[in-house]
Design a protein around this motif. Structure first.
Motif, PDB file in Angstrom:
ATOM      1  N   GLY A 140      24.714  47.109  13.818  1.00  0.00           N
ATOM      2  CA  GLY A 140      23.593  46.487  13.143  1.00  0.00           C
ATOM      3  C   GLY A 140      23.282  45.065  13.542  1.00  0.00           C
ATOM      4  N   LEU A 141      23.870  44.578  14.626  1.00  0.00           N
ATOM      5  CA  LEU A 141      23.558  43.251  15.149  1.00  0.00           C
ATOM      6  C   LEU A 141      22.791  43.414  16.464  1.00  0.00           C
ATOM      7  N   SER A 142      22.645  42.350  17.239  1.00  0.00           N
ATOM      8  CA  SER A 142      21.834  42.466  18.454  1.00  0.00           C
ATOM      9  C   SER A 142      22.343  41.559  19.560  1.00  0.00           C
ATOM     10  N   GLU A 143      21.699  41.688  20.713  1.00  0.00           N
ATOM     11  CA  GLU A 143      22.092  40.909  21.890  1.00  0.00           C
ATOM     12  C   GLU A 143      21.992  39.403  21.634  1.00  0.00           C
ATOM     13  N   LYS A 144      21.077  39.003  20.783  1.00  0.00           N
ATOM     14  CA  LYS A 144      20.923  37.571  20.507  1.00  0.00           C
ATOM     15  C   LYS A 144      22.132  36.973  19.779  1.00  0.00           C
ATOM     16  N   ASP A 145      23.009  37.843  19.275  1.00  0.00           N
ATOM     17  CA  ASP A 145      24.212  37.368  18.577  1.00  0.00           C
ATOM     18  C   ASP A 145      25.403  37.168  19.506  1.00  0.00           C
ATOM     19  N   LEU A 146      25.255  37.500  20.772  1.00  0.00           N
ATOM     20  CA  LEU A 146      26.375  37.441  21.719  1.00  0.00           C
ATOM     21  C   LEU A 146      27.074  36.093  21.755  1.00  0.00           C
ATOM     22  N   ASN A 147      26.304  35.036  21.799  1.00  0.00           N
ATOM     23  CA  ASN A 147      26.883  33.707  22.030  1.00  0.00           C
ATOM     24  C   ASN A 147      27.072  32.893  20.752  1.00  0.00           C
ATOM     25  N   LYS A 148      26.956  33.538  19.605  1.00  0.00           N
ATOM     26  CA  LYS A 148      27.192  32.849  18.339  1.00  0.00           C
ATOM     27  C   LYS A 148      28.686  32.795  18.033  1.00  0.00           C
ATOM     28  N   TYR A 149      29.071  31.768  17.295  1.00  0.00           N
ATOM     29  CA  TYR A 149      30.468  31.605  16.879  1.00  0.00           C
ATOM     30  C   TYR A 149      30.637  32.106  15.436  1.00  0.00           C
ATOM     31  N   SER A 189      28.288  47.925   0.141  1.00  0.00           N
ATOM     32  CA  SER A 189      27.615  49.218   0.299  1.00  0.00           C
ATOM     33  C   SER A 189      27.135  49.427   1.724  1.00  0.00           C
ATOM     34  N   LEU A 190      26.593  48.370   2.341  1.00  0.00           N
ATOM     35  CA  LEU A 190      26.109  48.471   3.714  1.00  0.00           C
ATOM     36  C   LEU A 190      27.254  48.728   4.693  1.00  0.00           C
ATOM     37  N   ILE A 191      28.378  48.037   4.509  1.00  0.00           N
ATOM     38  CA  ILE A 191      29.527  48.220   5.393  1.00  0.00           C
ATOM     39  C   ILE A 191      30.124  49.612   5.217  1.00  0.00           C
ATOM     40  N   LEU A 192      30.202  50.089   3.984  1.00  0.00           N
ATOM     41  CA  LEU A 192      30.729  51.433   3.735  1.00  0.00           C
ATOM     42  C   LEU A 192      29.849  52.492   4.382  1.00  0.00           C
ATOM     43  N   GLU A 193      28.537  52.325   4.305  1.00  0.00           N
ATOM     44  CA  GLU A 193      27.624  53.264   4.961  1.00  0.00           C
ATOM     45  C   GLU A 193      27.822  53.240   6.471  1.00  0.00           C
ATOM     46  N   LEU A 194      27.995  52.034   7.024  1.00  0.00           N
ATOM     47  CA  LEU A 194      28.252  51.904   8.459  1.00  0.00           C
ATOM     48  C   LEU A 194      29.543  52.624   8.845  1.00  0.00           C
ATOM     49  N   LEU A 195      30.601  52.430   8.063  1.00  0.00           N
ATOM     50  CA  LEU A 195      31.884  53.064   8.358  1.00  0.00           C
ATOM     51  C   LEU A 195      31.773  54.582   8.308  1.00  0.00           C
ATOM     52  N   LYS A 196      31.007  55.091   7.363  1.00  0.00           N
ATOM     53  CA  LYS A 196      30.826  56.547   7.273  1.00  0.00           C
ATOM     54  C   LYS A 196      30.064  57.078   8.489  1.00  0.00           C
ATOM     55  N   GLU A 197      29.049  56.347   8.918  1.00  0.00           N
ATOM     56  CA  GLU A 197      28.280  56.754  10.103  1.00  0.00           C
ATOM     57  C   GLU A 197      29.158  56.742  11.354  1.00  0.00           C
ATOM     58  N   LEU A 198      29.960  55.693  11.512  1.00  0.00           N
ATOM     59  CA  LEU A 198      30.826  55.587  12.686  1.00  0.00           C
ATOM     60  C   LEU A 198      31.876  56.701  12.689  1.00  0.00           C
ATOM     61  N   LYS A 199      32.380  57.036  11.518  1.00  0.00           N
ATOM     62  CA  LYS A 199      33.361  58.120  11.398  1.00  0.00           C
ATOM     63  C   LYS A 199      32.785  59.425  11.943  1.00  0.00           C
ATOM     64  N   GLU A 200      31.539  59.695  11.579  1.00  0.00           N
ATOM     65  CA  GLU A 200      30.891  60.917  12.053  1.00  0.00           C
ATOM     66  C   GLU A 200      30.558  60.844  13.542  1.00  0.00           C
ATOM     67  N   ASP A 201      30.010  59.714  13.975  1.00  0.00           N
ATOM     68  CA  ASP A 201      29.553  59.578  15.363  1.00  0.00           C
ATOM     69  C   ASP A 201      30.705  59.558  16.367  1.00  0.00           C
ATOM     70  N   TYR A 202      31.822  58.924  16.004  1.00  0.00           N
ATOM     71  CA  TYR A 202      32.930  58.742  16.929  1.00  0.00           C
ATOM     72  C   TYR A 202      34.110  59.671  16.643  1.00  0.00           C
ATOM     73  N   GLY A 203      34.014  60.464  15.573  1.00  0.00           N
ATOM     74  CA  GLY A 203      35.126  61.326  15.207  1.00  0.00           C
ATOM     75  C   GLY A 203      36.353  60.539  14.787  1.00  0.00           C
ATOM     76  N   LEU A 204      36.126  59.398  14.114  1.00  0.00           N
ATOM     77  CA  LEU A 204      37.227  58.507  13.729  1.00  0.00           C
ATOM     78  C   LEU A 204      37.998  59.045  12.532  1.00  0.00           C
ATOM     79  N   SER A 205      39.227  58.599  12.417  1.00  0.00           N
ATOM     80  CA  SER A 205      40.028  58.798  11.205  1.00  0.00           C
ATOM     81  C   SER A 205      40.291  57.428  10.606  1.00  0.00           C
ATOM     82  N   TYR A 206      40.336  57.356   9.277  1.00  0.00           N
ATOM     83  CA  TYR A 206      40.579  56.099   8.589  1.00  0.00           C
ATOM     84  C   TYR A 206      41.741  56.211   7.611  1.00  0.00           C
ATOM     85  N   LEU A 207      42.493  55.121   7.485  1.00  0.00           N
ATOM     86  CA  LEU A 207      43.336  54.894   6.322  1.00  0.00           C
ATOM     87  C   LEU A 207      42.686  53.736   5.592  1.00  0.00           C
ATOM     88  N   PHE A 208      42.092  54.024   4.439  1.00  0.00           N
ATOM     89  CA  PHE A 208      41.314  53.038   3.697  1.00  0.00           C
ATOM     90  C   PHE A 208      42.166  52.515   2.552  1.00  0.00           C
TER      91      PHE A 208
END
Length: 273
Positions: A140-149, A189-208
């Protein structure tokens, strides 16, 4: 074969009190056993002092247990050869609670995400940069964030960078140690939704690992409850957790309130939605 096997893990911390030369033993983990299968999330719930942080360190290879085994893809993480341990470290990643202390404040977002790639991949500068950009966009970020600290990001944005770093090597398992606890409700809520999407897309397993029951209920396939160093319950479904009559579980459930005061009944299953 299960992806992760935790077998009869016991651990204590020892100390000596002033004027008392006998060891003072604090039993933190007692006979902990569970498994995590590929593509699933185990939510491990516990209050402060339950032993969650110690168990996370044991599983990550940071704190050897006094007794028991941690097997990752069938290999004992503390007794494997160096090549196997390197492979385990590649496939076992972590996202901690404090997004700011998890990164080097002097590194840019690009450098933070590139760290595991530089350790494990042989990419050209252009290939690595392209991959980092795609990872930033995926969280959910972009290329313009590459050089930010780090100090130029909000806590939620920086946690997205930590997640991007964790998925950079396409690991098998990610340990999420209170990874949303320091965030506000909307960002959680946004981070949890992201984690659920990544789990499906990458076939990840989590210990939460969390004290936040609603967060665990949202993301997990199975639920376990850690209480005073013991895994007192392990549920194969969230419905089993909700209808449990265990007094500890009842107390945990009763602490959950609905978002709107109108629906704040401790008996309503919707409080967990």
């Amino acid at each position: 074969m299960s992806l992760l096997q935790v077998k009869q893990v016991n651990h204590s911390y020892h100390s000596k009190k002033f004027f008392n030369w006998k060891d003072q033993s604090n039993n933190v983990l007692h006979d902990i056993s569970f498994t995590i299968e590929e593509g699933t999330c185990l939510g491990l719930i516990g209050t402060s002092g339950a032993g969650k942080s110690t168990l996370g360190k044991v599983i990550l290879g940071i704190q050897p247990p006094e007794q028991g085994q941690i097997l990752f893809q069938g290999h004992d993480i503390y007794r494997s050869d160096k090549m196997t341990q390197r492979n385990i470290r590649r496939n076992l990643q972590v996202v901690f609670q404090d997004s700011y202390s998890s990164v080097n404040p002097r590194l840019t977002a690009e450098q933070i995400i590139s760290e595991p790639l530089e350790n494990y991949e042989k990419l050209t500068i252009a290939e690595q940069r392209s991959l980092v950009i795609s990872l930033l966009e995926r969280v959910g970020l972009s290329e313009k964030d590459l050089n930010k600290y780090p100090n130029q990001f909000s806590g939620g944005q920086l946690q997205r960078i930590n997640i991007a770093r964790a998925i950079a090597l396409k690991p098998k398992l990610i340990v999420l140690d209170e990874s949303v606890s320091s965030l506000d409700m909307v960002t959680q809520s946004l981070i949890l939704e992201l984690l659920k999407e990544l789990k499906e897309d990458y076939g990840l397993s989590y210990l939460f690992i969390t004290h936040n029951i609603k967060a665990a209920f949202s993301i997990s396939d199975r639920l376990g409850v850690l209480e005073k160093g013991e895994l007192i319950e392990l549920y194969d479904s969230k419905d089993e957790f909700f209808y449990s009559k265990n007094p500890v579980i009842l107390q945990l459930r009763d602490s959950i309130l609905a978002e709107h005061p109108r629906f704040r009944s401790i008996t309503r299953r919707e409080n967990f939605a």
